[in-house]
Design a protein around this motif. Structure first.
Motif: not given
Length: 257
Positions: A195-197, A199, A230-233, A244-245, A247
């Motif tokens: 999904d939007d995570t 690693s 850790t996150s994807v938009e 890509l962001t 924490p």
């Protein structure tokens, strides 16, 4: 401000060729959509320099004539559509590819002539006040994180985005659980995406000494952030954007090549 008169163009106009018209009650909502211009007046657009057009939900339009970009305002209601002729702003780069400047002039002329639209099986047709097709549009196909080659456009730090300082193309791609890319050195490593995570595992890189001011610094920044994300938009559009962001707020922004 000069505004072209919007004429309500019926969706039941005659269709040329074999393109099927969708019934009139299916008038499209343009807000948040992006399109590639495949037909301009009676002919196809240049395959390597296709114009594009995107509509937001606040009456703003932007796009490309195939080289230069443009922006302005639009109004739509049902089957009626018009673009403000002023201010329809366009950048002024000299484009050397054959036919591009002529195509851009035709795009500008066509936009100011648009008075309506109709949905067809291939996408959307923009019509002048006589019902003549001045532009044929096809929707921009959606992209996924995995598959495209992504090009770095920005470094995110404390909610601010800055362009890469070094004059070097930074690329990144994802496929089958492994990412790969290049700043000056090439790099790669495993990743898990759901999904939007995301690693990212241990990233390995070649160790060449890279000439050019700031290249090694940029490479260090990119690899450091990439290892922590850790996150994807993913934002769809003519130029799909990937962010890509980590924490702590550090991040990387890319566009699809």
């Amino acid at each position: 401000m000069k505004r072209f008169v919007v004429a309500a163009v019926g969706l039941g106009l005659l269709v040329s060729g074999c393109t099927a018209v969708v019934p009139a009650d299916a008038a499209p909502s343009l807000a948040g959509t992006s399109w590639v211009v495949t037909q301009l007046n009676s002919g196809p657009t240049l395959p390597g320099n296709r114009p594009s057009i995107s509509f937001d939900g606040e009456g703003h339009v932007s796009g490309s004539g195939g080289c230069n970009s443009f922006s302005g305002a639009y109004r739509s209601s049902g089957a009626a559509l018009s673009f403000d002729s002023e201010p329809l702003a366009m950048t002024a780069m000299a484009c050397t590819d054959d036919g591009v400047m002529e195509q851009e002039a035709a795009v500008t002329t066509a936009l100011t002539a648009v008075a309506g639209m109709r949905r067809v099986s291939t996408g959307l047709e923009l019509l002048d006040s006589f019902g003549t097709v001045v532009m044929g549009l096809e929707p921009v196909p959606p992209v996924a994180v995995e598959g495209p080659t992504w090009t770095l456009t920005g470094l995110v730090e404390a909610d601010a985005v800055s362009s890469p300082a070094a004059d070097v193309a930074v690329t990144l791609s994802f496929a089958e659980g492994r990412l790969s890319g290049k700043v000056c050195n090439t790099f790669g490593g495993p990743y898990t995406l759901k999904d939007d995570t995301i690693s990212v595992g241990g990233i390995m890189s070649t160790r060449m000494s890279c000439p050019g001011e700031g290249v090694m610094k940029l490479e260090s920044q990119v690899l450091a952030v990439l290892g922590d994300v850790t996150s994807v938009e993913l934002v769809q559009g003519v130029h799909a954007r990937l962010t890509l962001t980590a924490p702590d707020g550090r991040g990387l922004t890319f566009t699809a090549a």
